[in-house]
Scaffold this active site. Sequence first.
Site, PDB file in Angstrom:
ATOM      1  N   GLU A 137      26.976 -40.048  26.786  1.00  0.00           N
ATOM      2  CA  GLU A 137      28.003 -40.765  26.034  1.00  0.00           C
ATOM      3  C   GLU A 137      29.284 -40.898  26.852  1.00  0.00           C
ATOM      4  O   GLU A 137      30.368 -40.460  26.455  1.00  0.00           O
ATOM      5  CB  GLU A 137      28.243 -40.078  24.690  1.00  0.00           C
ATOM      6  CG  GLU A 137      26.929 -39.953  23.926  1.00  0.00           C
ATOM      7  CD  GLU A 137      27.072 -39.613  22.454  1.00  0.00           C
ATOM      8  OE1 GLU A 137      28.139 -39.151  22.053  1.00  0.00           O
ATOM      9  OE2 GLU A 137      26.090 -39.816  21.719  1.00  0.00           O
ATOM     10  N   GLU A 180      18.775 -39.516  22.822  1.00  0.00           N
ATOM     11  CA  GLU A 180      19.249 -38.563  21.810  1.00  0.00           C
ATOM     12  C   GLU A 180      19.010 -39.229  20.460  1.00  0.00           C
ATOM     13  O   GLU A 180      19.437 -40.369  20.257  1.00  0.00           O
ATOM     14  CB  GLU A 180      20.727 -38.284  22.033  1.00  0.00           C
ATOM     15  CG  GLU A 180      21.244 -37.119  21.238  1.00  0.00           C
ATOM     16  CD  GLU A 180      22.685 -36.795  21.631  1.00  0.00           C
ATOM     17  OE1 GLU A 180      22.996 -36.669  22.837  1.00  0.00           O
ATOM     18  OE2 GLU A 180      23.510 -36.681  20.714  1.00  0.00           O
TER      19      GLU A 180
END
Length: 710
Positions: A321, A397
């Site tokens: 991220e 994820e």
Amino acid sequence: MDIKFLLSGLQLVFVSAAVASQVEVLTDGWEFSHDGGHWEMVSVPHDWAIAGPFDKEIDKQSVAIKEDGETKASEKTGRTGALPWIGDGIYRHTFDFTNDFSSASVVFSGAMSEAQVFWDGAKVGEWKNGYTSFGVKLPDASAGRHILEVRCHNREQSSRWYPGAGLYRPVYLVLDESDAEERVFARPEKRALLPRIEVNEKGFFVNGERAKFRGVCLHHDLGSIGAEWNASAFRRQLRLLKEIGVNAIRTSHNQPNPELLDICDEEGVYVMAESFDSWKRAKVANGYNLWYKDWWKRDLEQLVKVCRDHPSVVMYSLGNEIAESVCPEGPRMLKEMQDYLHALDPSRPCTMGHNRPLRAAQNGVNTIQDIAGANYHVFEYEATRAFARNGVLLGTETSSAISSRGFYRFPDDVRKYRNSPYGDGQVSSYDTDEIDWSNLADDDLAAQEDFDWTLGQFVWTGFDYLGEPSPYNLYWPSRSSYFGIYDLAGLPKDRAWLYRSVWRKDVRTLHILPHWTWPGREGLVTPVYAYTDAPEAELFVNGVSQGRIKKDASSRLDRFRLRWRRVRYEPGEVRVVAYYGDGTRLEEKVRTAGAPAALRLSIDRPHIGLREFDATAELAYVTVEVVDAEGTLCPDAALPVSFAVEGDAAVFKGVCNGDATSLEVFTDPKMLTSHGALVATFAAQKPGVAKLRVSAPKLPEEEVLLRVGD
Ligand code: GAL
């Protein structure tokens, strides 16, 4: 240190016999101090913060978590575990060399963090990133006394989770070897086993066979022992994960230690080796953003050194991220990093976990990276993969489903929320609670089945971990996560059977939820679910059928679950009979519990060795359950349980009940059961037999024997 001592020291299985005499794991003989005034003896690996106490004020952060979509700052407690990991820690080790050595080095599998290394008072090395394995050459290896000192410094707001503190991974002394890191990290004997990896429009291939990842993300902490690395504790995690069909882990969001990779090699579990949680743009004020510019190359070099000989490592992740991935500079930075990594290791592909996968793809990252990765956004997979180089996409994820073991909330509707939804710090094990950015486990299981072009998924997370108590970031007390398929103690939540029922094709699964002890709910609707691989099943409450139902592939919640949502509670017995297409059936029962009458103990390994290959003590785990006179778990029991060890073969190490709101410390040999259960950990100390005694007020004391050594 005497060379004779080295020879009689711990044998390292992963260095060849010819060099075994030159590598020593430095476990004992360390002194530790926070301030240089008061010193205590410790063994390494060591996490200075795990003994607590928990404190709401520790690393209290007034921040807006941008990754969670927040725009206004609010006060976050427990974000990094509420344990005392901030500050300084000094470790000292004294050596008496009886002869001159041609060279000497110390190699750290990781030191948390900003480690500075001193030899005889002079600074000889440092490493900023607490997860990186690194070596330091010692300038003087002549006969005589030498002092090694390591100073760690942990800043507040340097992490988004509990990082642990100090020399939490093994430390090695290497003598008479010019390339010490090679001695500790390299696994020449495994090179012939390295996989040949190919990613194309048909999928991810390992040695010509298609691999689809049934993966989980793992933080580095290990339940009640915190960040202290222990091979036995990690092996247990893998055992539990394999039980539900997991075949891969992602070391989120940081570099794995070499010892962890040895175990993954042995167990045949694929690894996505991750590097960073941020680049230059910050997620927390004092995170890796402080070091990125000067250190990223060095950190990637170390990552590759540690990973390259391990057959289990099948890909790298260049970050999680990462804010830059949707910024103008992102593609350029990614290309530079990926090229650099490929130059170091041309054999393995790179991916990244993008929390804005479509935007990142539109920004150009997917045409650069080897494998397009998406964190969440399962409903955008199709659009995102259109930008991918090879048309395939990995769920780097997924899910972030939340639940508290043994806790159920009525009604069982799907609820989406952000912060502190209820005033009790718990979320429902009906597996219908979602956080804003997350989705239900079912959504990802469906996507993986429906789209052949997915490479699989890495569920957030295999186990609960310390810190990040979303959705209770604003609530106190809450100091650990709710995302795990297993809780912090390693006890399975209901979700474990949901995954097992889909992921394991070699065994049958049938699990009923919730428990059936609901005084006060008589006559009230109390839904019953079954997690099973069978396509249909019938439910009976006290012998009365509640209907035979089938899974429904067109329904979000009935595709993988069987749900009887209108059942009214009456004490007694629920029984589910699952029917398989081939005419066979499977049956399970859950009964209403009476008063607590006994403690039921089960030990995962009644016979353990003394030390693991990396010199960490072997551990045995004892699960304690409070049961009634018939042996039914008392699901509401919160009883104080105490532990004692007879004999010096083992010592008490830690205890955990999996409750994110518990402020009892893990290192005291007593704790309340949570939903009737907890898990205690015992460490091998000497060959022999230890008697592990467990007691709770008004119940008969129980014991279990643990044999250590041959
Ligand atoms: C992700 C992040 C993880 C964790 C998770 C919680 O966005 O990568 O580290 O924070 O959310 O849902």
